[in-house]
Write a protein that holds these residues in place. Structure first.
Motif, short mmCIF file in Angstrom:
data_model
loop_
_atom_site.label_atom_id
_atom_site.label_comp_id
_atom_site.label_asym_id
_atom_site.label_seq_id
_atom_site.Cartn_x
_atom_site.Cartn_y
_atom_site.Cartn_z
N LEU A 98 1.18 12.04 10.63
CA LEU A 98 0.07 11.39 9.96
C LEU A 98 -0.05 11.96 8.56
CD1 LEU A 98 -2.15 9.29 10.43
CD2 LEU A 98 -3.63 11.17 11.19
N LEU A 99 -0.11 11.05 7.56
CA LEU A 99 -0.09 11.44 6.16
C LEU A 99 -1.34 10.93 5.44
CD1 LEU A 99 3.64 10.47 5.50
CD2 LEU A 99 2.75 12.76 5.99
N PRO A 100 -2.47 11.64 5.56
CA PRO A 100 -3.67 11.24 4.83
C PRO A 100 -3.42 11.32 3.32
CG PRO A 100 -4.20 12.90 6.48
CD PRO A 100 -2.71 12.82 6.38
N GLY A 101 -3.90 10.32 2.60
CA GLY A 101 -3.76 10.30 1.15
C GLY A 101 -2.43 9.75 0.66
N ALA A 102 -1.54 9.38 1.56
CA ALA A 102 -0.21 8.90 1.16
C ALA A 102 -0.15 7.37 1.22
CB ALA A 102 0.86 9.48 2.06
N THR A 103 0.31 6.78 0.14
CA THR A 103 0.58 5.34 0.12
C THR A 103 1.86 5.07 0.91
OG1 THR A 103 1.95 5.50 -1.86
CG2 THR A 103 -0.45 5.12 -2.18
N LEU A 104 2.17 3.80 1.10
CA LEU A 104 3.40 3.43 1.81
C LEU A 104 4.63 3.98 1.09
CD1 LEU A 104 4.45 1.83 4.27
CD2 LEU A 104 4.65 -0.15 2.75
N ASP A 105 4.65 3.86 -0.24
CA ASP A 105 5.80 4.37 -1.00
C ASP A 105 5.93 5.88 -0.88
OD1 ASP A 105 6.55 1.84 -1.82
OD2 ASP A 105 5.55 1.99 -3.77
N ALA A 106 4.81 6.59 -0.99
CA ALA A 106 4.85 8.05 -0.86
C ALA A 106 5.28 8.46 0.54
CB ALA A 106 3.48 8.65 -1.20
N ALA A 107 4.78 7.76 1.55
CA ALA A 107 5.17 8.06 2.93
C ALA A 107 6.65 7.78 3.15
CB ALA A 107 4.32 7.25 3.91
N GLY A 108 7.16 6.71 2.55
CA GLY A 108 8.60 6.42 2.64
C GLY A 108 9.43 7.54 2.04
N ALA A 109 8.95 8.11 0.93
CA ALA A 109 9.66 9.23 0.30
C ALA A 109 9.63 10.46 1.19
CB ALA A 109 9.06 9.52 -1.07
N VAL A 110 8.48 10.74 1.82
CA VAL A 110 8.39 11.87 2.75
C VAL A 110 9.35 11.65 3.92
CG1 VAL A 110 6.89 13.05 4.42
CG2 VAL A 110 6.01 12.47 2.15
N ALA A 111 9.36 10.42 4.45
CA ALA A 111 10.23 10.11 5.59
C ALA A 111 11.70 10.30 5.23
CB ALA A 111 9.98 8.67 6.05
N GLU A 112 12.09 9.85 4.05
CA GLU A 112 13.49 9.98 3.64
C GLU A 112 13.85 11.45 3.41
OE1 GLU A 112 17.33 9.56 2.95
OE2 GLU A 112 16.04 8.03 3.81
N ARG A 113 12.94 12.21 2.82
CA ARG A 113 13.17 13.64 2.61
C ARG A 113 13.35 14.35 3.96
NH1 ARG A 113 9.03 14.36 -0.59
NH2 ARG A 113 7.67 15.30 0.95
N LEU A 114 12.51 13.99 4.92
CA LEU A 114 12.60 14.59 6.25
C LEU A 114 13.89 14.16 6.95
CD1 LEU A 114 11.37 16.28 8.49
CD2 LEU A 114 10.03 14.28 9.17
N ARG A 115 14.23 12.88 6.89
CA ARG A 115 15.46 12.38 7.51
C ARG A 115 16.68 13.11 6.96
NH1 ARG A 115 19.81 10.37 6.68
NH2 ARG A 115 19.35 10.16 4.47
N SER A 116 16.71 13.25 5.66
CA SER A 116 17.83 13.92 5.00
C SER A 116 17.90 15.40 5.38
CB SER A 116 17.70 13.75 3.49
OG SER A 116 18.74 14.40 2.83
N ALA A 117 16.76 16.07 5.42
CA ALA A 117 16.72 17.49 5.79
C ALA A 117 17.21 17.70 7.22
CB ALA A 117 15.31 18.05 5.62
#
Length: 174
Positions: A98-117
């Motif tokens: 759960l990402l309070p304060g995150a827009t869809l684009d910001a959440a997508g960036a977090v998801a991609e960063r996590l996927r890559s890590a």
């Protein structure tokens, strides 16, 4: 007495294997965050994650290795998110962030960063060779103009299923 009650509350809200929040706690938490998003107009996003081919790891390496993979995975998730964001184990190898304060684009960036890590991590969990792990992720943003908790979660889940259908080890945002 107060310390014991706090400890009991924490135990009741935590998945005993991974230390992530559990499903019950997550549903309570997401409900509170939805109410806040409706009240303040702040964005709120959700990641639905699943470890790809996790059953194969359990079957070929054993459940103790699978358990350790889950524990390491949660640690990696917690390293990738901010302190006010949360990770919950909602099923066997299924998690939500759960990402309070995150827009869809910001959440997508977090998801991609996590996927890559996760993809780059050698899961050295006492098994030779180390276990390679990838994840599929679906992302949704809460819409204040009529979204429900179930709708919000279902969109993330549908996008997760699409990521799996499209070959796994990917993020689907829209």
């Amino acid at each position: 007495m107060k310390l014991s009650n706090q400890r009991l509350e924490r135990l009741a809200a935590t998945d005993p294997l991974t230390g992530a929040g559990n499903r019950r706690h997550f549903i309570e938490h997401i409900g509170a965050e939805i109410a806040r998003a409706k009240r303040t107009g702040a964005p709120l996003s959700l990641l639905s994650l699943d470890l790809d081919h996790f059953k194969d790891t359990n079957d070929s390496r054993g459940h103790s290795v699978g358990d350790e993979v889950l524990r390491v995975f949660v640690r990696k998730c917690l390293e990738a998110i901010r302190p006010y964001e949360s990770v919950a184990r909602v099923g066997g190898e299924e998690f939500m962030v759960l990402l309070p304060g995150a827009t869809l684009d910001a959440a997508g960036a977090v998801a991609e960063r996590l996927r890559s890590a996760i993809e780059r991590t050698a899961f050295d969990v006492g098994a030779e060779p180390s276990v390679g792990v990838t994840i599929s992720v679906g992302v949704s943003e809460f819409r204040r103009d009529g979204d429900t908790l179930d709708g919000f979660v279902n969109v993330a889940d549908q996008r997760l299923y699409r990521a799996k259908f499209e070959g796994r080890n990917r993020v689907v945002v829209a």
